[in-house]
Write a protein that holds these residues in place. Structure first.
Motif, PDB file in Angstrom:
ATOM      1  N   SER A 285       0.823  -1.211   0.000  1.00 31.83           N
ATOM      2  CA  SER A 285       0.000   0.000   0.000  1.00 31.83           C
ATOM      3  C   SER A 285       0.854   1.257   0.000  1.00 31.83           C
ATOM      4  O   SER A 285       0.550   2.240  -0.692  1.00 31.83           O
ATOM      5  CB  SER A 285      -0.933  -0.024   1.214  1.00 31.83           C
ATOM      6  N   LEU A 286       1.925   1.252   0.781  1.00 30.37           N
ATOM      7  CA  LEU A 286       2.817   2.406   0.810  1.00 30.37           C
ATOM      8  C   LEU A 286       3.482   2.628  -0.541  1.00 30.37           C
ATOM      9  O   LEU A 286       3.586   3.775  -1.036  1.00 30.37           O
ATOM     10  CB  LEU A 286       3.864   2.203   1.903  1.00 30.37           C
ATOM     11  N   ILE A 287       3.931   1.554  -1.165  1.00 34.84           N
ATOM     12  CA  ILE A 287       4.560   1.673  -2.483  1.00 34.84           C
ATOM     13  C   ILE A 287       3.565   2.213  -3.505  1.00 34.84           C
ATOM     14  O   ILE A 287       3.908   3.062  -4.349  1.00 34.84           O
ATOM     15  CB  ILE A 287       5.125   0.311  -2.920  1.00 34.84           C
ATOM     16  N   GLU A 288       2.310   1.740  -3.449  1.00 31.41           N
ATOM     17  CA  GLU A 288       1.297   2.234  -4.390  1.00 31.41           C
ATOM     18  C   GLU A 288       1.042   3.717  -4.189  1.00 31.41           C
ATOM     19  O   GLU A 288       0.940   4.475  -5.170  1.00 31.41           O
ATOM     20  CB  GLU A 288      -0.002   1.449  -4.208  1.00 31.41           C
ATOM     21  N   SER A 289       0.933   4.149  -2.941  1.00 32.13           N
ATOM     22  CA  SER A 289       0.684   5.569  -2.679  1.00 32.13           C
ATOM     23  C   SER A 289       1.818   6.442  -3.209  1.00 32.13           C
ATOM     24  O   SER A 289       1.583   7.515  -3.787  1.00 32.13           O
ATOM     25  CB  SER A 289       0.501   5.799  -1.174  1.00 32.13           C
ATOM     26  N   LEU A 290       3.038   5.996  -3.027  1.00 30.40           N
ATOM     27  CA  LEU A 290       4.184   6.768  -3.516  1.00 30.40           C
ATOM     28  C   LEU A 290       4.306   6.700  -5.036  1.00 30.40           C
ATOM     29  O   LEU A 290       4.722   7.679  -5.676  1.00 30.40           O
ATOM     30  CB  LEU A 290       5.473   6.249  -2.869  1.00 30.40           C
ATOM     31  N   ALA A 291       3.931   5.574  -5.624  1.00 26.45           N
ATOM     32  CA  ALA A 291       4.101   5.400  -7.062  1.00 26.45           C
ATOM     33  C   ALA A 291       3.129   6.228  -7.876  1.00 26.45           C
ATOM     34  O   ALA A 291       3.455   6.647  -9.009  1.00 26.45           O
ATOM     35  CB  ALA A 291       3.966   3.921  -7.417  1.00 26.45           C
ATOM     36  N   ILE A 292       1.930   6.501  -7.348  1.00 22.58           N
ATOM     37  CA  ILE A 292       0.946   7.263  -8.130  1.00 22.58           C
ATOM     38  C   ILE A 292       1.038   8.767  -7.868  1.00 22.58           C
ATOM     39  O   ILE A 292       0.324   9.540  -8.520  1.00 22.58           O
ATOM     40  CB  ILE A 292      -0.480   6.774  -7.844  1.00 22.58           C
ATOM     41  N   LEU A 293       1.893   9.182  -6.945  1.00 23.58           N
ATOM     42  CA  LEU A 293       2.022  10.625  -6.690  1.00 23.58           C
ATOM     43  C   LEU A 293       2.471  11.404  -7.918  1.00 23.58           C
ATOM     44  O   LEU A 293       1.950  12.510  -8.179  1.00 23.58           O
ATOM     45  CB  LEU A 293       3.009  10.851  -5.533  1.00 23.58           C
ATOM     46  N   PRO A 294       3.433  10.931  -8.719  1.00 20.17           N
ATOM     47  CA  PRO A 294       3.845  11.734  -9.892  1.00 20.17           C
ATOM     48  C   PRO A 294       2.748  11.964 -10.917  1.00 20.17           C
ATOM     49  O   PRO A 294       2.888  12.855 -11.770  1.00 20.17           O
ATOM     50  CB  PRO A 294       4.992  10.899 -10.487  1.00 20.17           C
ATOM     51  N   PHE A 295       1.677  11.199 -10.854  1.00 17.73           N
ATOM     52  CA  PHE A 295       0.609  11.354 -11.846  1.00 17.73           C
ATOM     53  C   PHE A 295      -0.382  12.455 -11.474  1.00 17.73           C
ATOM     54  O   PHE A 295      -1.332  12.700 -12.218  1.00 17.73           O
ATOM     55  CB  PHE A 295      -0.126  10.034 -12.030  1.00 17.73           C
ATOM     56  N   GLY A 296      -0.197  13.103 -10.327  1.00 20.16           N
ATOM     57  CA  GLY A 296      -1.048  14.211  -9.936  1.00 20.16           C
ATOM     58  C   GLY A 296      -2.270  13.799  -9.155  1.00 20.16           C
ATOM     59  O   GLY A 296      -2.527  12.609  -8.925  1.00 20.16           O
ATOM     60  N   ALA A 297      -3.043  14.805  -8.753  1.00 16.41           N
ATOM     61  CA  ALA A 297      -4.229  14.560  -7.934  1.00 16.41           C
ATOM     62  C   ALA A 297      -5.367  13.959  -8.741  1.00 16.41           C
ATOM     63  O   ALA A 297      -6.234  13.272  -8.189  1.00 16.41           O
ATOM     64  CB  ALA A 297      -4.683  15.857  -7.274  1.00 16.41           C
ATOM     65  N   SER A 302      -6.451  12.549 -18.115  1.00 21.15           N
ATOM     66  CA  SER A 302      -5.831  12.493 -19.444  1.00 21.15           C
ATOM     67  C   SER A 302      -5.469  11.055 -19.769  1.00 21.15           C
ATOM     68  O   SER A 302      -5.174  10.257 -18.861  1.00 21.15           O
ATOM     69  CB  SER A 302      -4.581  13.366 -19.503  1.00 21.15           C
ATOM     70  N   PRO A 303      -5.490  10.674 -21.062  1.00 22.54           N
ATOM     71  CA  PRO A 303      -5.192   9.284 -21.433  1.00 22.54           C
ATOM     72  C   PRO A 303      -3.796   8.832 -21.012  1.00 22.54           C
ATOM     73  O   PRO A 303      -3.619   7.691 -20.574  1.00 22.54           O
ATOM     74  CB  PRO A 303      -5.340   9.276 -22.958  1.00 22.54           C
ATOM     75  N   GLY A 304      -2.810   9.708 -21.130  1.00 15.93           N
ATOM     76  CA  GLY A 304      -1.450   9.317 -20.798  1.00 15.93           C
ATOM     77  C   GLY A 304      -1.284   8.961 -19.335  1.00 15.93           C
ATOM     78  O   GLY A 304      -0.734   7.903 -18.988  1.00 15.93           O
ATOM     79  N   THR A 305      -1.765   9.823 -18.463  1.00 14.27           N
ATOM     80  CA  THR A 305      -1.653   9.534 -17.029  1.00 14.27           C
ATOM     81  C   THR A 305      -2.564   8.387 -16.613  1.00 14.27           C
ATOM     82  O   THR A 305      -2.250   7.650 -15.659  1.00 14.27           O
ATOM     83  CB  THR A 305      -1.995  10.787 -16.216  1.00 14.27           C
ATOM     84  N   VAL A 309      -1.084   5.302 -14.504  1.00 19.95           N
ATOM     85  CA  VAL A 309      -1.521   4.973 -13.152  1.00 19.95           C
ATOM     86  C   VAL A 309      -2.136   3.576 -13.092  1.00 19.95           C
ATOM     87  O   VAL A 309      -1.973   2.861 -12.091  1.00 19.95           O
ATOM     88  CB  VAL A 309      -2.500   6.045 -12.631  1.00 19.95           C
ATOM     89  N   VAL A 310      -2.824   3.156 -14.157  1.00 18.37           N
ATOM     90  CA  VAL A 310      -3.399   1.813 -14.164  1.00 18.37           C
ATOM     91  C   VAL A 310      -2.298   0.763 -14.161  1.00 18.37           C
ATOM     92  O   VAL A 310      -2.366  -0.230 -13.414  1.00 18.37           O
ATOM     93  CB  VAL A 310      -4.336   1.636 -15.377  1.00 18.37           C
ATOM     94  N   LEU A 311      -1.280   0.939 -14.968  1.00 14.72           N
ATOM     95  CA  LEU A 311      -0.165  -0.001 -14.984  1.00 14.72           C
ATOM     96  C   LEU A 311       0.572  -0.021 -13.651  1.00 14.72           C
ATOM     97  O   LEU A 311       1.022  -1.081 -13.188  1.00 14.72           O
ATOM     98  CB  LEU A 311       0.802   0.354 -16.121  1.00 14.72           C
ATOM     99  N   THR A 312       0.692   1.161 -13.042  1.00 15.61           N
ATOM    100  CA  THR A 312       1.369   1.229 -11.737  1.00 15.61           C
ATOM    101  C   THR A 312       0.597   0.461 -10.676  1.00 15.61           C
ATOM    102  O   THR A 312       1.174  -0.310  -9.892  1.00 15.61           O
ATOM    103  CB  THR A 312       1.542   2.686 -11.312  1.00 15.61           C
ATOM    104  N   ILE A 313      -0.712   0.661 -10.635  1.00 16.80           N
ATOM    105  CA  ILE A 313      -1.539  -0.044  -9.652  1.00 16.80           C
ATOM    106  C   ILE A 313      -1.485  -1.545  -9.891  1.00 16.80           C
ATOM    107  O   ILE A 313      -1.385  -2.341  -8.938  1.00 16.80           O
ATOM    108  CB  ILE A 313      -2.986   0.477  -9.705  1.00 16.80           C
ATOM    109  N   ALA A 314      -1.527  -1.970 -11.164  1.00 14.43           N
ATOM    110  CA  ALA A 314      -1.472  -3.406 -11.462  1.00 14.43           C
ATOM    111  C   ALA A 314      -0.132  -4.002 -11.051  1.00 14.43           C
ATOM    112  O   ALA A 314      -0.072  -5.109 -10.494  1.00 14.43           O
ATOM    113  CB  ALA A 314      -1.714  -3.632 -12.950  1.00 14.43           C
TER     114      ALA A 314
END
Length: 355
Positions: A285-297, A302-305, A309-314
């Motif tokens: 959970s901690l890694i997921e929270s940190l990994a999606i931070l660069p994608f913004g709030a 947008s399609p790119g983000t 973010v979907v690939l990061t969560i997976a």
């Protein structure tokens, strides 16, 4: 010496005539009294090498009462699933590792399909309907008023979370039943695959799901009352799932009774499993929270983000696989050990009970 005839009467008895029987003598023809009942003889000692129970002598060939012996009498010390009494934590851990080694190739696809993938989908849906970023921007301009569409957004978020959690629980029940069947069948040497296990899981999932919902409500209610009742409920109902799958009835009270009968043993095993599950889940959970931070709030704007973010969560969801595997294997082996303390049991019997 007198030439008078011998006196006759009650006081005389010929030498060849036995005396009349007394009131306490056994009836004629019944034989001599037992050895330990003869006057002047001590009680007969027990047979060499046998220890009598209080108030009951033992004789050759007489079975002892009860089944439990310190060395695990009536159980196979080499059983791949059941830990005999007296073996201890080392035996339990060895069987957990053995089950994971035998079945990880078949268990991982099951866990991915029924645990990891549904959890990742739920995380993406929750992120899509999360109104917190919009609320923050509106509260910045007017902190005294509720954000626009506050109640609608809140109801949508709750619907997605509650409804998604219910569907996730159903999918997880398929996986727990399938994994339990797979572990038990492999313990008796059967070559079974993921597809057959999933078919079994789908047959048993609905009932397991219902009991899991009830367990969840009890645990949540316990935590709402106070922290300690919730913790107690977690330990007391930890084996409700295996109890239902193997015994098919009364899972809540049976699981609670196992805790009452052997609190130290069950608390230790479940605590180890819980520590592994909670620890690995928190790290993921901690890694997921940190990994999606660069994608913004609002990463799904947008399609790119969105793709990122979907690939990061997976990818991060895959990190929870060890936690699911530890929970699946640990609880099944713990249940088998608890059954061994109640009576003779082996993996073949448990496999037959699953059906």
């Amino acid at each position: 010496m007198s030439d008078q005839p011998p006196p006759t009467g009650p006081s005389s008895s010929p030498a060849d005539q036995p005396p009349p029987p007394g009131p306490l003598d056994p009836p004629p023809g019944s034989g001599p009294p037992p050895y330990d009942a003869q006057p002047g003889h001590p009680a007969q000692p027990p047979h060499v090498g046998m220890t009598p129970y209080p108030g009951q002598p033992l004789y050759p060939g007489q079975p002892t009462y009860g089944w439990h012996h310190p060395a695990g009498y009536g159980l196979d010390p080499a059983d791949a699933l059941v830990t005999p009494p007296g073996v201890g934590l080392g035996g339990w851990f060895a069987r957990c590792v053995g089950a994971a080694r035998r079945g990880w190739r078949q268990l991982l696809p099951i866990l991915v399909l029924t645990q990891v993938l549904p959890a990742a989908v739920l995380s993406v849906l929750a992120l899509a309907v999360d109104p917190s970023a919009r609320w923050d921007s509106q509260l910045t301009s007017d902190s005294a008023a509720l954000p626009a569409n506050f109640w609608t957004d809140l109801a949508t978020l709750l619907f997605v979370l509650v409804g998604g959690s219910l569907l996730l629980g159903l999918m997880q029940s398929v996986g727990w039943a399938a994994g339990t069947w797979l572990i038990t069948r492999q313990a008796v040497g059967e070559q079974v695959g993921s597809a057959a296990a999933l078919r079994y899981g789908m047959r048993r999932a609905l009932g397991l799901w219902g009991w899991t919902l009830l367990v969840t409500l009890i645990v949540v209610f316990g935590f709402c009352l106070c922290f300690l009742p919730g913790v107690y409920a977690v330990f007391a109902l930890a084996l409700a799932g295996p109890v239902y799958l193997f015994e098919r009835h009364d899972p809540l009270s049976r699981s609670h009774r196992m805790l009452r009968d052997r609190p130290g043993l069950l608390l230790g095993r479940v605590a180890l499993v819980g520590a592994a599950v909670v620890g690995l889940s928190l790290v993921a959970s901690l890694i997921e929270s940190l990994a999606i931070l660069p994608f913004g709030a609002t990463p799904l704007d947008s399609p790119g983000t969105t793709v990122g973010v979907v690939l990061t969560i997976a990818a991060v969801a895959v990190l929870t696989l060890p936690a699911y595997l530890a929970q699946q294997v640990g609880l099944v082996v713990t249940y088998a050990e608890q059954r061994a303390h109640e009576g003779p049991v082996n993996a073949n019997q448990l496999a037959a009970e699953l059906g």
